[in-house]
Design a protein around this motif. Structure first.
Motif, PDB file in Angstrom:
ATOM      1  N   GLU A  10      -7.385  10.490 -12.711  1.00 48.86           N
ATOM      2  CA  GLU A  10      -6.654   9.362 -12.140  1.00 48.86           C
ATOM      3  C   GLU A  10      -7.113   9.142 -10.703  1.00 48.86           C
ATOM      4  OE1 GLU A  10      -4.638   7.340 -13.684  1.00 48.86           O
ATOM      5  OE2 GLU A  10      -4.737   8.450 -15.573  1.00 48.86           O
ATOM      6  N   GLU A  11      -7.421   7.873 -10.396  1.00 46.79           N
ATOM      7  CA  GLU A  11      -7.984   7.565  -9.079  1.00 46.79           C
ATOM      8  C   GLU A  11      -6.917   7.005  -8.138  1.00 46.79           C
ATOM      9  OE1 GLU A  11     -11.569   5.319  -9.089  1.00 46.79           O
ATOM     10  OE2 GLU A  11     -12.427   6.407 -10.794  1.00 46.79           O
ATOM     11  N   PHE A  12      -6.976   7.501  -6.895  1.00 43.02           N
ATOM     12  CA  PHE A  12      -6.064   7.053  -5.848  1.00 43.02           C
ATOM     13  C   PHE A  12      -6.846   6.756  -4.575  1.00 43.02           C
ATOM     14  CE2 PHE A  12      -3.589   9.530  -8.778  1.00 43.02           C
ATOM     15  CZ  PHE A  12      -2.388   8.849  -8.872  1.00 43.02           C
ATOM     16  N   ILE A  13      -6.196   6.030  -3.679  1.00 43.29           N
ATOM     17  CA  ILE A  13      -6.728   5.798  -2.340  1.00 43.29           C
ATOM     18  C   ILE A  13      -5.779   6.461  -1.348  1.00 43.29           C
ATOM     19  CG2 ILE A  13      -7.310   4.061  -0.601  1.00 43.29           C
ATOM     20  CD1 ILE A  13      -7.674   2.074  -2.947  1.00 43.29           C
ATOM     21  N   VAL A  14      -6.325   7.275  -0.468  1.00 43.36           N
ATOM     22  CA  VAL A  14      -5.548   7.909   0.602  1.00 43.36           C
ATOM     23  C   VAL A  14      -6.185   7.516   1.927  1.00 43.36           C
ATOM     24  CG1 VAL A  14      -4.780  10.082   1.629  1.00 43.36           C
ATOM     25  CG2 VAL A  14      -4.852   9.832  -0.869  1.00 43.36           C
ATOM     26  N   GLY A  15      -5.379   7.107   2.863  1.00 43.79           N
ATOM     27  CA  GLY A  15      -5.939   6.661   4.134  1.00 43.79           C
ATOM     28  C   GLY A  15      -5.080   7.033   5.319  1.00 43.79           C
ATOM     29  N   ILE A  16      -5.686   6.960   6.489  1.00 43.98           N
ATOM     30  CA  ILE A  16      -4.968   7.063   7.759  1.00 43.98           C
ATOM     31  C   ILE A  16      -5.076   5.708   8.435  1.00 43.98           C
ATOM     32  CG2 ILE A  16      -4.851   8.180  10.018  1.00 43.98           C
ATOM     33  CD1 ILE A  16      -6.215  10.619   8.778  1.00 43.98           C
ATOM     34  N   ASN A  17      -3.941   5.080   8.654  1.00 43.23           N
ATOM     35  CA  ASN A  17      -3.901   3.809   9.370  1.00 43.23           C
ATOM     36  C   ASN A  17      -3.295   4.048  10.739  1.00 43.23           C
ATOM     37  OD1 ASN A  17      -4.924   2.624   7.110  1.00 43.23           O
ATOM     38  ND2 ASN A  17      -3.039   1.628   6.480  1.00 43.23           N
ATOM     39  N   ASN A  18      -3.865   3.423  11.755  1.00 41.69           N
ATOM     40  CA  ASN A  18      -3.464   3.731  13.123  1.00 41.69           C
ATOM     41  C   ASN A  18      -3.094   2.469  13.889  1.00 41.69           C
ATOM     42  OD1 ASN A  18      -4.123   4.308  16.145  1.00 41.69           O
ATOM     43  ND2 ASN A  18      -3.935   6.317  15.206  1.00 41.69           N
ATOM     44  N   ASP A  19      -1.979   2.547  14.615  1.00 37.88           N
ATOM     45  CA  ASP A  19      -1.639   1.532  15.604  1.00 37.88           C
ATOM     46  C   ASP A  19      -1.824   2.182  16.970  1.00 37.88           C
ATOM     47  OD1 ASP A  19       0.128  -1.162  16.160  1.00 37.88           O
ATOM     48  OD2 ASP A  19       0.581   0.425  17.599  1.00 37.88           O
ATOM     49  N   ARG A  20      -2.619   1.573  17.818  1.00 37.47           N
ATOM     50  CA  ARG A  20      -3.030   2.214  19.069  1.00 37.47           C
ATOM     51  C   ARG A  20      -1.846   2.660  19.918  1.00 37.47           C
ATOM     52  NH1 ARG A  20      -7.679   2.599  22.019  1.00 37.47           N
ATOM     53  NH2 ARG A  20      -8.809   1.384  20.480  1.00 37.47           N
ATOM     54  N   GLY A  21      -0.785   1.864  19.951  1.00 35.95           N
ATOM     55  CA  GLY A  21       0.353   2.208  20.791  1.00 35.95           C
ATOM     56  C   GLY A  21       1.339   3.150  20.130  1.00 35.95           C
ATOM     57  N   PHE A  22       1.534   3.001  18.809  1.00 40.44           N
ATOM     58  CA  PHE A  22       2.602   3.721  18.123  1.00 40.44           C
ATOM     59  C   PHE A  22       2.153   5.031  17.482  1.00 40.44           C
ATOM     60  CE2 PHE A  22       4.520  -0.312  18.729  1.00 40.44           C
ATOM     61  CZ  PHE A  22       5.885  -0.123  18.657  1.00 40.44           C
ATOM     62  N   GLY A  23       0.964   5.057  16.903  1.00 45.09           N
ATOM     63  CA  GLY A  23       0.505   6.277  16.255  1.00 45.09           C
ATOM     64  C   GLY A  23      -0.022   6.015  14.860  1.00 45.09           C
ATOM     65  N   GLU A  37       9.639  -8.438  21.152  1.00 46.64           N
ATOM     66  CA  GLU A  37       8.401  -8.875  20.515  1.00 46.64           C
ATOM     67  C   GLU A  37       7.325  -7.806  20.644  1.00 46.64           C
ATOM     68  OE1 GLU A  37       7.681 -12.592  22.416  1.00 46.64           O
ATOM     69  OE2 GLU A  37       9.201 -13.652  21.244  1.00 46.64           O
ATOM     70  N   SER A  38       7.381  -7.021  21.700  1.00 44.58           N
ATOM     71  CA  SER A  38       6.471  -5.895  21.869  1.00 44.58           C
ATOM     72  C   SER A  38       7.132  -4.886  22.782  1.00 44.58           C
ATOM     73  CB  SER A  38       5.138  -6.350  22.479  1.00 44.58           C
ATOM     74  OG  SER A  38       5.320  -6.670  23.847  1.00 44.58           O
ATOM     75  N   LEU A  39       6.538  -3.707  22.865  1.00 41.84           N
ATOM     76  CA  LEU A  39       7.046  -2.645  23.726  1.00 41.84           C
ATOM     77  C   LEU A  39       5.932  -2.238  24.682  1.00 41.84           C
ATOM     78  CD1 LEU A  39       8.800  -0.627  20.892  1.00 41.84           C
ATOM     79  CD2 LEU A  39       9.936  -2.019  22.642  1.00 41.84           C
TER      80      LEU A  39
END
Length: 688
Positions: A575-588, A221-223
């Protein structure tokens, strides 16, 4: 508390010289009695029974305490009450491992004080702890069972090449029971429990190093330490060992259930998934997806290629095709040589995949027809795995021996999915006794094939890490939004292309800057810690002269006195796009790409990939959200600078990787792609 040095030490757990069971009992209706029987049933000999209530149990001597044993055991299994656990642990000094199969809470239910006691004892050199709340472990390869799983009532677990690790005792028991029906065995099986000390990563590291384990199946369920788990997964990937992971919580309801079950926080599922896959871990959705695909991989190695399917029911072939499609499993295109073989041997008029093997309709030749179709598919280089999918079958004994022969000689994985009932039960059981993978549910077969594809896909991507250093300006920033001017400089340092722009302090300077940039322009008011300017009326578009820019700036100031400056940008279209950085605190971190502008709300596809990216992965992300090729001139549209968008994605990846410890989130919205370039027009960065 676990360390990476435990992998080799765990050999004394899974292959101990001696074991003590504290609380052993002759009562077979209780776990304290069953564990002794299970251990003997598995073939383990050097067992010490400990319980002051008995002098012997079933003819074996029983000792009053661990301290009075004639030797110090490698492993002590504690089945005493919670209040006795600390004293039993102290008596076990010198043992390598201490299994707590029940709870170790105080009588009043409190755990923190008890955990503090055990932490101090561990630091002084006490035995490593499995549990509490664990069902124990089995190591069929070493003929030992120190588990209270009720699945063992039917007999000892078979030996095999699958290592199984589960935080849930119920799941591990179900898998033992289910796999036994198929004649599938295991190298080791571990119920980790609450993981006070030893955790999933410890057992994973041991199984990676263990030559008797080919595939590792995990329920978690988690690490506790995601980075340690990922490092171990990379080692497994390097040495060719598959990891299959069932990690509940992808739905809101599943996440809530995981929280209520164990108090574990599941984190950002989408980001975790792409990072795990990059490290060679295939995520699965069902407990049957842990052991059945694992057995196929253990037998045949990574399965590559598409599916060739056969049935004697023309109606069922359509059902098979739909089931595979729903599981994202592709059917192979039959080669012309294969088609000719099938036409020639069976007078099949027009063989397609799935093949209706009874198409020529000659009674009594069904088994022969199935055999030649499967053999033709096995020899087709486009086919990676064969599937025989059936309903009822007259005289099934005529086909069983042929399926056994095909499974053992073809060299490619074969699955039989016989979706019938009692009439076919004996045939299915005989297939399983002869090592044919035979299921009674087409859906299970389709899911297993999907898992094989997932694992194969994890082996296709390998990216060198970025060598970009962390940005010193970000290192000195407090948590929260990064000021616009600083963010623009940071993006430029990592070669993330910005639209032409100027930061100014006054409305008059805004007009001058606009004239220098060239019209039309966009004006943005700058407010401290503001993430969404348009919602506060801080954005004005299509301004075409200096006077209009100054007037817009003054109007913004009147309505929002907290403005401390302005950003003037050249307005561009594309042409329009969305670029993002999404972060999980434990994984990266992971990079997101989606359609922007008028398509943003309606877009049903988002591409998400773990960092680092390379150009190949960035191209694949674009293909996912632009399958029609709008950037490449779809239906006469002008060609857009696709390769510049690839450049931008790789640059954002380098930014995310170099600053992983600081960046919580980045949103470039929109990124506009024109015929010449790809530019970030608006940006938000939030630091941890």
């Amino acid at each position: 508390m676990a360390t990476t040095g435990t992998a080799s030490a765990l050999a004394r757990l899974f292959d101990p010289q001696s074991v003590a069971i504290v609380g052993a009992s002759p009562k077979q209706d209780r776990y304290t009695g069953r564990i002794v029987r299970y251990c003997r049933q598995a073939g383990y000999k050097n067992l010490f029974l400990v319980n002051p209530k008995y002098s012997e149990i079933d003819g074996a001597p029983c000792w009053p305490s661990v301290a009075q044993l004639p030797e110090t055991p490698d492993v002590v299994v504690c089945m005493a009450g919670p209040d006795l656990v600390p004293s039993v642990y102290e008596e076990s000094w010198g043992a390598a491992f201490f299994l707590i199969l029940g709870d170790m809470a105080r009588r009043d239910g409190s755990r923190n004080e008890r955990y503090t006691e055990f932490e101090a004892l561990l630091k002084k050199g006490g035995p490593r702890i499995m549990g509490p709340q664990s069902l124990g472990f089995l190591s069929p390869q070493h003929s030992i069972s120190l588990s209270i799983s009720s699945a063992q009532v039917v007999g000892a677990t078979l030996k095999g090449k699958i290592g199984l690790i589960s935080q849930s005792g119920g799941i591990i028991s179900a898998i033992i029971d289910r796999a036994a029906q198929f004649g599938i065995g295991f190298s080791h099986m571990v119920s980790t429990g609450d993981e006070f000390d030893l955790e999933v990563a410890d057992y994973l590291e041991y199984m990676i190093a263990d030559p008797k384990t080919a595939v590792i199946a995990i329920h978690a369920e988690s690490l506790k330490d995601p980075q340690r788990f990922l490092a171990a997964a990379r080692r497994a990937q390097a040495c060719g060992k598959a990891i299959l992971l069932l990690k509940p919580g992808k739905s809101a309801e599943g996440m809530q259930a995981a929280m209520s079950h164990s108090g574990r926080i599941t984190g950002r599922r989408d980001v975790q998934q792409v990072i795990l896959e990059r490290h060679g871990v295939a995520l699965v959705d069902d407990i049957d997806d842990l052991w059945l695909p694992a057995e196929i991989i253990a037998r045949y190695g990574p399965v590559r290629g598409k599916v060739g399917a056969v049935s004697t029911s023309g109606g069922f072939t359509a059902v098979v095709a739909d089931a595979l499609r729903d599981a994202n499993v592709e059917l192979a295109q039959l080669g012309e040589e294969t088609r000719q073989k099938i036409r020639g041997q069976g007078s099949h008029p027009n063989p397609t995949n799935p093949i209706d093997a009874a198409a020529r309709g000659v009674p009594g030749l069904e088994a022969t027809d199935v055999e030649y179709c499967l053999k033709a598919l096995s020899s087709d280089p486009n086919v990676g795995v064969t599937l025989y999918a059936e309903t009822l079958f007259l005289n099934p004994e005529t086909i069983v021996e042929k399926l056994i022969d095909i499974s053992s000689t073809s060299g490619k994985p074969h699955i039989t999915a016989w979706q019938a009932g009692v009439a076919m039960q004996q045939a299915v059981e005989k297939l399983r006794r002869n090592n044919v993978i035979a299921v009674t549910d087409l859906g299970q077969a389709a899911r297993s094939l999907s898992v094989l594809n997932k694992y194969a896909a994890t082996r296709e991507v390998c990216c060198a890490p970025s060598k970009e250093p962390a940005d010193q300006a970000l290192e000195g920033q407090p948590p929260g939004p990064v000021p616009d001017a600083m963010l623009s400089e940071v993006l430029s340092r990592y070669k993330v292309a910005n639209v032409s722009q100027s930061f100014v302090s006054t409305s008059a300077e805004a007009g001058v800057a606009a004239a220098a940039l060239g019209f039309p322009v966009v004006l943005k008011g700058l407010v401290e810690n503001c993430l969404h300017k348009s919602e506060l009326g801080l954005v004005k578009l299509k301004l075409t002269d200096p006077g209009a820019v100054e007037a817009a700036a003054q109007d913004m100031l009147r309505r929002n006195p907290s403005i401390h400056g302005f950003l003037v940008q050249k307005q561009i279209s594309g042409e329009e796009f969305i670029v993002g950085i999404n972060n999980d605190r434990g994984f990266g971190s992971a990079i997101l790409l989606a359609r922007g502008g008028v398509y943003a709300e309606a877009a049903d596809k988002v591409a998400l990939e773990a960092v680092p990216l390379n150009r190949e992965i960035a191209e694949r992300m674009i293909d996912k959200i632009d399958p029609k090729g709008i950037l490449s001139g779809y239906r006469g549209r002008p060609l857009m600078a696709r390769q510049k968008l690839v450049d931008l994605l790789c640059s954002v990846s380098a930014l995310a990787e170099a600053n992983a410890t600081r960046i919580a989130e980045v949103d470039l919205n929109p990124v506009i792609v024109t015929g010449e370039t790809a530019l970030a027009v608006d940006a938000v960065m939030v630091l941890r």
